[in-house]
Design a protein around this motif. Structure first.
Motif, mmCIF file in Angstrom:
data_model
loop_
_atom_site.group_PDB
_atom_site.id
_atom_site.type_symbol
_atom_site.label_atom_id
_atom_site.label_comp_id
_atom_site.label_asym_id
_atom_site.label_seq_id
_atom_site.Cartn_x
_atom_site.Cartn_y
_atom_site.Cartn_z
ATOM 1 N N GLU A 71 0.788 -1.234 0.000
ATOM 2 C CA GLU A 71 0.000 0.000 0.000
ATOM 3 C C GLU A 71 0.822 1.287 0.000
ATOM 4 N N ARG A 72 2.116 1.191 0.259
ATOM 5 C CA ARG A 72 2.939 2.393 0.339
ATOM 6 C C ARG A 72 3.267 2.899 -1.060
ATOM 7 N N GLY A 73 3.369 4.195 -1.229
ATOM 8 C CA GLY A 73 3.684 4.792 -2.535
ATOM 9 C C GLY A 73 2.432 5.259 -3.256
ATOM 10 N N THR A 74 2.651 6.035 -4.307
ATOM 11 C CA THR A 74 1.521 6.564 -5.082
ATOM 12 C C THR A 74 0.958 5.479 -6.001
ATOM 13 N N ASP A 75 -0.244 5.710 -6.497
ATOM 14 C CA ASP A 75 -0.852 4.761 -7.432
ATOM 15 C C ASP A 75 0.020 4.575 -8.665
ATOM 16 N N ALA A 76 0.506 5.677 -9.230
ATOM 17 C CA ALA A 76 1.325 5.600 -10.444
ATOM 18 C C ALA A 76 2.619 4.827 -10.180
ATOM 19 N N TYR A 77 3.268 5.101 -9.067
ATOM 20 C CA TYR A 77 4.506 4.394 -8.726
ATOM 21 C C TYR A 77 4.247 2.900 -8.574
ATOM 22 N N ASN A 78 3.183 2.552 -7.855
ATOM 23 C CA ASN A 78 2.896 1.142 -7.614
ATOM 24 C C ASN A 78 2.480 0.405 -8.879
ATOM 25 N N LEU A 79 1.786 1.066 -9.792
ATOM 26 C CA LEU A 79 1.452 0.421 -11.062
ATOM 27 C C LEU A 79 2.718 0.111 -11.858
ATOM 28 N N GLU A 80 3.646 1.041 -11.886
ATOM 29 C CA GLU A 80 4.905 0.818 -12.596
ATOM 30 C C GLU A 80 5.736 -0.261 -11.899
ATOM 31 N N LEU A 81 5.763 -0.243 -10.582
ATOM 32 C CA LEU A 81 6.491 -1.267 -9.833
ATOM 33 C C LEU A 81 5.896 -2.647 -10.092
ATOM 34 N N GLY A 82 4.580 -2.742 -10.125
ATOM 35 C CA GLY A 82 3.924 -4.010 -10.446
ATOM 36 C C GLY A 82 4.267 -4.475 -11.853
ATOM 37 N N ASN A 83 4.322 -3.529 -12.801
ATOM 38 C CA ASN A 83 4.721 -3.865 -14.170
ATOM 39 C C ASN A 83 6.145 -4.409 -14.204
ATOM 40 N N ARG A 84 7.059 -3.749 -13.507
ATOM 41 C CA ARG A 84 8.458 -4.212 -13.487
ATOM 42 C C ARG A 84 8.564 -5.600 -12.873
ATOM 43 N N ARG A 85 7.809 -5.834 -11.810
ATOM 44 C CA ARG A 85 7.840 -7.141 -11.143
ATOM 45 C C ARG A 85 7.333 -8.232 -12.090
ATOM 46 N N ALA A 86 6.208 -7.980 -12.743
ATOM 47 C CA ALA A 86 5.633 -8.975 -13.662
ATOM 48 C C ALA A 86 6.547 -9.220 -14.864
ATOM 49 N N ARG A 87 7.136 -8.156 -15.410
ATOM 50 C CA ARG A 87 8.028 -8.314 -16.567
ATOM 51 C C ARG A 87 9.301 -9.074 -16.198
ATOM 52 N N ALA A 88 9.796 -8.891 -14.977
ATOM 53 C CA ALA A 88 10.990 -9.627 -14.535
ATOM 54 C C ALA A 88 10.696 -11.128 -14.470
ATOM 55 N N VAL A 89 9.539 -11.488 -13.980
ATOM 56 C CA VAL A 89 9.154 -12.901 -13.933
ATOM 57 C C VAL A 89 8.988 -13.434 -15.349
ATOM 58 N N LYS A 90 8.391 -12.635 -16.230
ATOM 59 C CA LYS A 90 8.210 -13.054 -17.623
ATOM 60 C C LYS A 90 9.563 -13.305 -18.294
ATOM 61 N N ARG A 91 10.524 -12.396 -18.080
ATOM 62 C CA ARG A 91 11.858 -12.579 -18.668
ATOM 63 C C ARG A 91 12.481 -13.894 -18.210
ATOM 64 N N TYR A 92 12.331 -14.177 -16.932
ATOM 65 C CA TYR A 92 12.886 -15.431 -16.415
ATOM 66 C C TYR A 92 12.202 -16.632 -17.067
ATOM 67 N N LEU A 93 10.882 -16.633 -17.102
ATOM 68 C CA LEU A 93 10.164 -17.770 -17.677
ATOM 69 C C LEU A 93 10.497 -17.957 -19.157
ATOM 70 N N LYS A 94 10.637 -16.854 -19.887
ATOM 71 C CA LYS A 94 11.001 -16.940 -21.305
ATOM 72 C C LYS A 94 12.410 -17.510 -21.473
ATOM 73 N N SER A 95 13.300 -17.268 -20.525
ATOM 74 C CA SER A 95 14.657 -17.818 -20.620
ATOM 75 C C SER A 95 14.652 -19.330 -20.399
#
Length: 72
Positions: free
Chosen positions: A10-34
């Motif tokens: 819950e900490r941080g702004t909505d915009a920051y947390n949406l971007e952080l969630g995107n980075r987290r999901a993309r990092a997992v995707k990169r790993y799975l694609k590897s």
């Protein structure tokens, strides 16, 4: 196919947390694609909108910082 949902605490702004969630999901995707290029993977960020725990404590916040998989 799989959808990876990025979530934050819950900490941080909505915009920051949406971007952080995107980075987290993309990092997992990169790993799975590897590991396997055969799976169709989509990512989405919910930021802090879908918490699994609603207390304001470090242990609760750590539960909310996650990537979740949804099969389609």
């Amino acid at each position: 196919s799989v959808t990876i949902e990025g979530h934050c605490d819950e900490r941080g702004t909505d915009a920051y947390n949406l971007e952080l969630g995107n980075r987290r999901a993309r990092a997992v995707k990169r790993y799975l694609k590897s590991v396997s290029r055969k799976t169709k993977i989509r990512t989405v960020s919910y930021g802090k909108a879908r918490p699994v725990c609603t207390d304001s404590s470090e242990s609760c916040w750590s539960e909310n910082r996650r990537a979740q998989f949804k099969a389609r």
